[in-house]
Design a protein around this motif. Structure first.
Motif, PDB file in Angstrom:
ATOM      1  N   THR A  31       0.821  -1.205   0.000  1.00 31.88           N
ATOM      2  CA  THR A  31       0.000   0.000   0.000  1.00 31.88           C
ATOM      3  C   THR A  31       0.859   1.260   0.000  1.00 31.88           C
ATOM      4  O   THR A  31       2.018   1.247   0.405  1.00 31.88           O
ATOM      5  CB  THR A  31      -0.918   0.033   1.236  1.00 31.88           C
ATOM      6  N   ARG A  32       0.237   2.328  -0.476  1.00 32.29           N
ATOM      7  CA  ARG A  32       0.911   3.622  -0.477  1.00 32.29           C
ATOM      8  C   ARG A  32      -0.142   4.719  -0.563  1.00 32.29           C
ATOM      9  O   ARG A  32      -1.209   4.537  -1.164  1.00 32.29           O
ATOM     10  CB  ARG A  32       1.855   3.740  -1.674  1.00 32.29           C
ATOM     11  N   GLU A  33       0.155   5.862   0.035  1.00 34.76           N
ATOM     12  CA  GLU A  33      -0.649   7.069  -0.144  1.00 34.76           C
ATOM     13  C   GLU A  33       0.252   8.177  -0.673  1.00 34.76           C
ATOM     14  O   GLU A  33       1.432   8.247  -0.320  1.00 34.76           O
ATOM     15  CB  GLU A  33      -1.308   7.503   1.165  1.00 34.76           C
TER      16      GLU A  33
ATOM     17  N   GLY B 221     -10.045  12.102  -0.644  1.00 32.44           N
ATOM     18  CA  GLY B 221      -9.988  13.523  -0.372  1.00 32.44           C
ATOM     19  C   GLY B 221      -8.920  14.183  -1.214  1.00 32.44           C
ATOM     20  O   GLY B 221      -8.929  14.078  -2.443  1.00 32.44           O
ATOM     21  N   ASP B 222      -7.962  14.838  -0.554  1.00 29.70           N
ATOM     22  CA  ASP B 222      -6.895  15.491  -1.297  1.00 29.70           C
ATOM     23  C   ASP B 222      -5.700  14.564  -1.500  1.00 29.70           C
ATOM     24  O   ASP B 222      -4.653  14.988  -1.989  1.00 29.70           O
ATOM     25  CB  ASP B 222      -6.443  16.772  -0.592  1.00 29.70           C
ATOM     26  N   ARG B 223      -5.830  13.295  -1.134  1.00 31.00           N
ATOM     27  CA  ARG B 223      -4.759  12.319  -1.301  1.00 31.00           C
ATOM     28  C   ARG B 223      -5.206  11.207  -2.249  1.00 31.00           C
ATOM     29  O   ARG B 223      -6.386  11.066  -2.554  1.00 31.00           O
ATOM     30  CB  ARG B 223      -4.351  11.731   0.054  1.00 31.00           C
ATOM     31  N   ILE B 224      -4.236  10.423  -2.681  1.00 31.99           N
ATOM     32  CA  ILE B 224      -4.484   9.272  -3.538  1.00 31.99           C
ATOM     33  C   ILE B 224      -4.010   8.025  -2.803  1.00 31.99           C
ATOM     34  O   ILE B 224      -2.858   7.960  -2.352  1.00 31.99           O
ATOM     35  CB  ILE B 224      -3.749   9.393  -4.884  1.00 31.99           C
ATOM     36  N   GLY B 225      -4.883   7.042  -2.668  1.00 30.61           N
ATOM     37  CA  GLY B 225      -4.514   5.776  -2.069  1.00 30.61           C
ATOM     38  C   GLY B 225      -4.265   4.745  -3.152  1.00 30.61           C
ATOM     39  O   GLY B 225      -4.929   4.744  -4.196  1.00 30.61           O
ATOM     40  N   ALA B 226      -3.311   3.875  -2.930  1.00 31.39           N
ATOM     41  CA  ALA B 226      -2.974   2.858  -3.918  1.00 31.39           C
ATOM     42  C   ALA B 226      -2.648   1.545  -3.236  1.00 31.39           C
ATOM     43  O   ALA B 226      -2.072   1.524  -2.141  1.00 31.39           O
ATOM     44  CB  ALA B 226      -1.803   3.304  -4.790  1.00 31.39           C
ATOM     45  N   GLN B 227      -3.037   0.458  -3.892  1.00 26.83           N
ATOM     46  CA  GLN B 227      -2.679  -0.889  -3.478  1.00 26.83           C
ATOM     47  C   GLN B 227      -2.115  -1.614  -4.688  1.00 26.83           C
ATOM     48  O   GLN B 227      -2.525  -1.356  -5.824  1.00 26.83           O
ATOM     49  CB  GLN B 227      -3.897  -1.640  -2.953  1.00 26.83           C
ATOM     50  N   ALA B 228      -1.189  -2.522  -4.442  1.00 27.79           N
ATOM     51  CA  ALA B 228      -0.563  -3.247  -5.550  1.00 27.79           C
ATOM     52  C   ALA B 228      -0.330  -4.693  -5.157  1.00 27.79           C
ATOM     53  O   ALA B 228      -0.045  -4.996  -3.987  1.00 27.79           O
ATOM     54  CB  ALA B 228       0.757  -2.585  -5.953  1.00 27.79           C
TER      55      ALA B 228
ATOM     56  N   LEU C  72       4.018   5.401  -8.895  1.00 30.21           N
ATOM     57  CA  LEU C  72       2.681   6.000  -8.806  1.00 30.21           C
ATOM     58  C   LEU C  72       2.679   7.502  -9.069  1.00 30.21           C
ATOM     59  O   LEU C  72       1.851   7.993  -9.851  1.00 30.21           O
ATOM     60  CB  LEU C  72       2.071   5.691  -7.432  1.00 30.21           C
ATOM     61  N   PRO C  73       3.554   8.295  -8.442  1.00 32.09           N
ATOM     62  CA  PRO C  73       3.518   9.738  -8.734  1.00 32.09           C
ATOM     63  C   PRO C  73       3.714  10.052 -10.213  1.00 32.09           C
ATOM     64  O   PRO C  73       3.009  10.899 -10.777  1.00 32.09           O
ATOM     65  CB  PRO C  73       4.665  10.289  -7.872  1.00 32.09           C
ATOM     66  N   ALA C  74       4.682   9.389 -10.864  1.00 32.76           N
ATOM     67  CA  ALA C  74       4.907   9.644 -12.291  1.00 32.76           C
ATOM     68  C   ALA C  74       3.695   9.230 -13.109  1.00 32.76           C
ATOM     69  O   ALA C  74       3.299   9.919 -14.055  1.00 32.76           O
ATOM     70  CB  ALA C  74       6.154   8.904 -12.769  1.00 32.76           C
ATOM     71  N   LEU C  75       3.087   8.097 -12.756  1.00 34.13           N
ATOM     72  CA  LEU C  75       1.892   7.646 -13.464  1.00 34.13           C
ATOM     73  C   LEU C  75       0.792   8.696 -13.402  1.00 34.13           C
ATOM     74  O   LEU C  75       0.075   8.920 -14.387  1.00 34.13           O
ATOM     75  CB  LEU C  75       1.396   6.334 -12.855  1.00 34.13           C
ATOM     76  N   LEU C  76       0.661   9.356 -12.267  1.00 32.04           N
ATOM     77  CA  LEU C  76      -0.410  10.334 -12.075  1.00 32.04           C
ATOM     78  C   LEU C  76       0.017  11.763 -12.405  1.00 32.04           C
ATOM     79  O   LEU C  76      -0.664  12.709 -12.033  1.00 32.04           O
ATOM     80  CB  LEU C  76      -0.925  10.248 -10.638  1.00 32.04           C
ATOM     81  N   GLY C  77       1.131  11.913 -13.106  1.00 33.56           N
ATOM     82  CA  GLY C  77       1.487  13.225 -13.637  1.00 33.56           C
ATOM     83  C   GLY C  77       2.342  14.087 -12.757  1.00 33.56           C
ATOM     84  O   GLY C  77       2.426  15.307 -12.985  1.00 33.56           O
ATOM     85  N   ALA C  78       3.027  13.508 -11.772  1.00 31.74           N
ATOM     86  CA  ALA C  78       3.868  14.331 -10.894  1.00 31.74           C
ATOM     87  C   ALA C  78       5.017  14.980 -11.652  1.00 31.74           C
ATOM     88  O   ALA C  78       5.509  16.045 -11.246  1.00 31.74           O
ATOM     89  CB  ALA C  78       4.417  13.482  -9.743  1.00 31.74           C
ATOM     90  N   GLU C  79       5.468  14.350 -12.741  1.00 28.39           N
ATOM     91  CA  GLU C  79       6.579  14.902 -13.517  1.00 28.39           C
ATOM     92  C   GLU C  79       6.092  15.859 -14.609  1.00 28.39           C
ATOM     93  O   GLU C  79       6.902  16.434 -15.329  1.00 28.39           O
ATOM     94  CB  GLU C  79       7.384  13.762 -14.139  1.00 28.39           C
TER      95      GLU C  79
END
Length: 349
Positions: A50-52, A104-111, A123-130
């Motif tokens: 898991t990650r947030e 809310g203002d965060r993204i939760g992820a499970q893998a 995950l951040p790069a996948l969601l456009g952090a770069e």
């Protein structure tokens, strides 16, 4: 098939031929959630990592992740009614399943699966952090208004070339319905069930390079894929590791690397690098509809050519892909006045 891969003493069965076995338990040594240690020995792959993550600004998951969806029945991608997104893919570490949900203002992820740790790290790069939306300066009222209405648009980056290249090749010179059908049939037949609790979703991981190369010609035919496209895929999977290196290259070098393969041209390379590299300037040239859409939106010219489209996009050099995404999201799409392209069916021949 001689010379395509190093010979083996015994050819392994294809995924659809293998006897069913228990799902693997070999997730990579990774911490769960906050990184407090190794998971218990013998855990099954239904126990996720898991990650947030907190995005740096507004984020619309549907807009960001929708380019990964290849049709409403894509076996590698699902969006649940509660806004949860599921993605099954083949990472450098092996198959993996990613579940992404807004909190809310965060993204939760499970893998889940051997590739789970790799997926969470990306995950951040996948969601456009770069991605840098502020690098785009609108020079047309339509683009300014659309950007204002869609503040959550960011360009994703998967870091995986073959995942986007193969379906893009399948989409060459055919209707989207034909391409989506071929992708669906081939992945379900030759891919593997996605790790994790995905049985009810029907998620599958696309085949690896060797399996793609072992698909017999008649199976391509039954999926409606002509020899030109299947041969291009065969050439690509033969050098898959070299093509995957393009995910870390600047756009000109990455484009040149992909287009070394006969059958991969500007349209296919742009469609691939928009997803794998998050390339904001990878404008799709050679598309049947896009020049007319851009021409109609920016200059009231529904019959614009590729050259006229590129001229209209010149003020957005470096951000031309973002400009076209905003145009497609604007709702200013030309009315269809001609007959739709008739889908082919070579499988019936």
């Amino acid at each position: 098939m001689a010379g395509r891969f190093a010979p083996r003493t015994a050819r392994p069965p294809l995924p659809h031929q293998a006897a069913p076995t228990a799902r693997g338990t070999g997730l990579p040594p990774a911490a769960r959630g906050t990184g407090t240690g190794l998971p218990p020995a013998g855990r099954c792959d239904d126990t996720p990592l898991t990650r947030e993550w907190t995005p740096p600004g507004p984020l619309d998951l549907r807009l960001v992740l929708s380019p990964l969806r290849r049709g409403p029945a894509d076996p590698t991608f699902r969006m649940a009614a509660d806004g949860t997104f599921w993605r099954a893919t083949r990472t450098p570490e092996g198959p993996g399943t990613l579940r992404v949900v807004p909190r809310g203002d965060r993204i939760g992820a499970q893998a889940w699966g051997p590739g789970g740790e790799w997926l969470l790290a990306g995950l951040p790069a996948l969601l456009g952090a770069e991605d840098d939306p502020d690098a785009f300066t609108p020079h047309h009222r339509l683009l300014a208004a659309t950007r204002h209405r869609r503040p959550g648009l960011r360009l994703l980056r998967t870091g995986l070339v073959m995942e986007s290249l193969i379906p893009s090749i399948l989409e060459q010179k055919v209707t989207t319905d034909e391409a989506y059908r071929a992708w669906r049939l081939l992945v379900r037949r030759y891919g593997t069930p996605a790790p994790g609790p995905t049985a009810t979703l029907g998620l599958h991981v696309m085949p690896d390079a060797r399996t793609w190369a072992m698909i017999p010609s008649w199976e391509w035919h039954k999926a409606g894929v002509d020899t030109k496209r299947s041969s291009t895929i065969m050439r690509a999977v033969r050098v898959a590791p070299r093509l995957e290196e393009a995910s870390a290259m600047e756009l000109p070098r990455a484009t040149a690397r992909l287009e070394l393969i006969p059958g991969i041209g500007p349209w296919t390379s742009a469609e691939t690098l928009q997803r794998s590299n998050g390339a904001p300037d990878a404008v799709t040239v050679g598309d049947y509809h896009l020049p007319g859409i851009v021409g109609h939106a920016l200059a009231d010219n529904r019959h614009a050519t590729d050259e006229e489209m590129l001229a209209l996009l010149t003020p957005y050099e470096g951000q031309r892909h973002r400009a076209t995404r905003l145009i497609l999201l604007s709702g200013r799409i030309r009315e269809r006045r001609g007959p739709r392209m008739t889908p082919g069916n070579i499988a019936a021949l």
